[in-house]
Design a protein around this motif. Structure first.
Motif, mmCIF file in Angstrom:
data_model
loop_
_atom_site.group_PDB
_atom_site.id
_atom_site.type_symbol
_atom_site.label_atom_id
_atom_site.label_comp_id
_atom_site.label_asym_id
_atom_site.label_seq_id
_atom_site.Cartn_x
_atom_site.Cartn_y
_atom_site.Cartn_z
ATOM 1 N N UNK A 125 37.235 30.749 26.048
ATOM 2 C CA UNK A 125 37.944 31.806 26.227
ATOM 3 C C UNK A 125 39.510 31.489 26.810
ATOM 4 N N UNK A 126 40.330 32.607 26.599
ATOM 5 C CA UNK A 126 41.691 32.631 27.275
ATOM 6 C C UNK A 126 41.972 33.633 27.939
ATOM 7 N N UNK A 127 42.249 33.476 29.352
ATOM 8 C CA UNK A 127 42.439 34.587 30.016
ATOM 9 C C UNK A 127 43.782 34.756 30.906
ATOM 10 N N UNK A 128 44.216 35.855 31.299
ATOM 11 C CA UNK A 128 45.399 36.076 32.182
ATOM 12 C C UNK A 128 44.699 36.214 33.504
ATOM 13 N N UNK A 129 45.113 35.863 34.761
ATOM 14 C CA UNK A 129 44.492 36.144 35.635
ATOM 15 C C UNK A 129 45.824 36.619 36.891
ATOM 16 N N UNK A 130 45.848 37.626 37.172
ATOM 17 C CA UNK A 130 47.024 38.397 37.868
ATOM 18 C C UNK A 130 46.751 37.864 39.385
ATOM 19 N N UNK A 148 41.380 45.871 39.935
ATOM 20 C CA UNK A 148 42.880 45.695 39.653
ATOM 21 C C UNK A 148 43.290 44.151 39.250
ATOM 22 N N UNK A 149 42.264 43.352 39.919
ATOM 23 C CA UNK A 149 42.532 41.710 39.559
ATOM 24 C C UNK A 149 41.828 41.178 38.615
ATOM 25 N N UNK A 150 40.977 42.197 37.898
ATOM 26 C CA UNK A 150 40.117 41.564 36.657
ATOM 27 C C UNK A 150 41.033 40.895 35.619
ATOM 28 N N UNK A 151 40.439 39.583 35.067
ATOM 29 C CA UNK A 151 41.318 39.050 34.139
ATOM 30 C C UNK A 151 41.246 39.763 33.129
ATOM 31 N N UNK A 152 41.998 39.472 32.186
ATOM 32 C CA UNK A 152 42.261 39.954 30.938
ATOM 33 C C UNK A 152 42.626 39.029 29.632
ATOM 34 N N UNK A 153 41.904 39.102 28.582
ATOM 35 C CA UNK A 153 41.901 38.114 27.452
ATOM 36 C C UNK A 153 40.677 38.288 26.429
ATOM 37 N N UNK A 154 40.510 37.114 26.017
ATOM 38 C CA UNK A 154 39.414 36.889 25.071
ATOM 39 C C UNK A 154 38.343 35.969 25.617
ATOM 40 N N UNK A 210 30.181 32.034 33.427
ATOM 41 C CA UNK A 210 31.421 32.461 33.715
ATOM 42 C C UNK A 210 31.383 33.526 35.025
ATOM 43 N N UNK A 211 30.332 34.488 34.928
ATOM 44 C CA UNK A 211 30.167 35.259 36.213
ATOM 45 C C UNK A 211 28.382 35.432 36.326
ATOM 46 N N UNK A 212 28.294 34.530 37.203
ATOM 47 C CA UNK A 212 26.733 34.564 37.468
ATOM 48 C C UNK A 212 26.152 35.848 38.144
ATOM 49 N N UNK A 213 27.444 36.644 38.661
ATOM 50 C CA UNK A 213 26.766 37.802 39.137
ATOM 51 C C UNK A 213 26.819 39.041 38.242
ATOM 52 N N UNK A 214 27.166 38.915 36.943
ATOM 53 C CA UNK A 214 27.351 40.085 36.167
ATOM 54 C C UNK A 214 26.094 40.992 35.986
ATOM 55 N N UNK A 215 26.409 42.205 36.099
ATOM 56 C CA UNK A 215 25.121 43.238 35.888
ATOM 57 C C UNK A 215 25.945 44.562 35.295
ATOM 58 N N UNK A 216 25.688 44.686 33.946
ATOM 59 C CA UNK A 216 26.808 45.681 33.223
ATOM 60 C C UNK A 216 27.986 45.140 32.962
ATOM 61 N N UNK A 217 28.921 45.596 33.674
ATOM 62 C CA UNK A 217 30.446 45.378 33.246
ATOM 63 C C UNK A 217 30.516 44.431 34.356
ATOM 64 N N UNK A 218 31.377 43.185 33.923
ATOM 65 C CA UNK A 218 31.748 42.077 34.950
ATOM 66 C C UNK A 218 32.742 42.626 35.911
ATOM 67 N N UNK A 219 32.638 42.330 37.151
ATOM 68 C CA UNK A 219 33.886 42.573 38.193
ATOM 69 C C UNK A 219 35.250 41.542 37.707
#
Length: 168
Positions: free
Chosen positions: A95-100, A124-130, A141-150
């Motif tokens: 992956x490649x992501x921007x973190x605000x 608002x702080x959710x990372x953007x990218x691929x 990458x997100x061990x708590x993902x349930x539906x949409x990742x936070x």
């Protein structure tokens, strides 16, 4: 994380990316990668590039396609093409992501709960990218993902099926 502020260039941990022009001139691309993450699996080592941004940097796939936003893909290329030759398993793009980096302001009434505030901040702080379209990798990458990742631009539907995330 396997590295912070990792330089690629003549004086960096990794060599520059060199491009030869039709004229014979050479362009050297150099840079400093904010963060490199790695995840070891049976298949190989997955790399994720994270770039910290103080502004609200949008991520558009079309901008990458047309060469208007090449920073993240250049960073990934610099590391991927120069991965440790001692590795017995392949190095793979994860992956490649921007973190605000920000201190968001949440608007709401006095009756807003702490949980609602936390959820609004995370949105608002959710990372953007691929990300690589791999459920197992995304769950690491997100061990708590349930539906949409936070935190990631990813969604996993019932039955461990990748869904469409609108937060690219």
């Amino acid at each position: 994380p396997i590295g912070y502020e990792v330089k690629f260039g003549d004086d960096g941990q990794y060599p520059p990316i060199r491009i030869e022009l039709p004229t014979g001139d050479i362009i050297s691309l150099t840079g400093r990668i904010d963060r490199i993450d790695a995840y070891q699996t049976q298949e190989g080592t997955y790399l994720r590039i994270v770039d910290y941004k103080s502004g609200n940097k949008a991520f558009k796939l079309s901008d990458i396609y047309y060469g208007m936003q090449i920073q993240l893909i250049t960073y990934l290329d610099a590391i991927w093409n120069n991965a440790d030759s001692n590795m017995t398993k392949p190095v793979l793009p994860g992956g490649m992501l921007y973190f605000r980096i920000d201190d968001p302001i949440v608007k709401g009434s006095s009756r807003i709960t702490e949980e609602d505030v936390e959820r609004a901040i995370m949105k608002q702080l959710k990372m953007r990218g691929l990300l690589l379209a791999d459920v197992k990798l995304i769950k690491e990458m997100d061990r708590q993902i349930d539906g949409d990742s936070m935190i990631l631009p990813a969604r996993i539907n019932n039955g461990d099926v990748l869904g469409r995330s609108l937060a690219a």
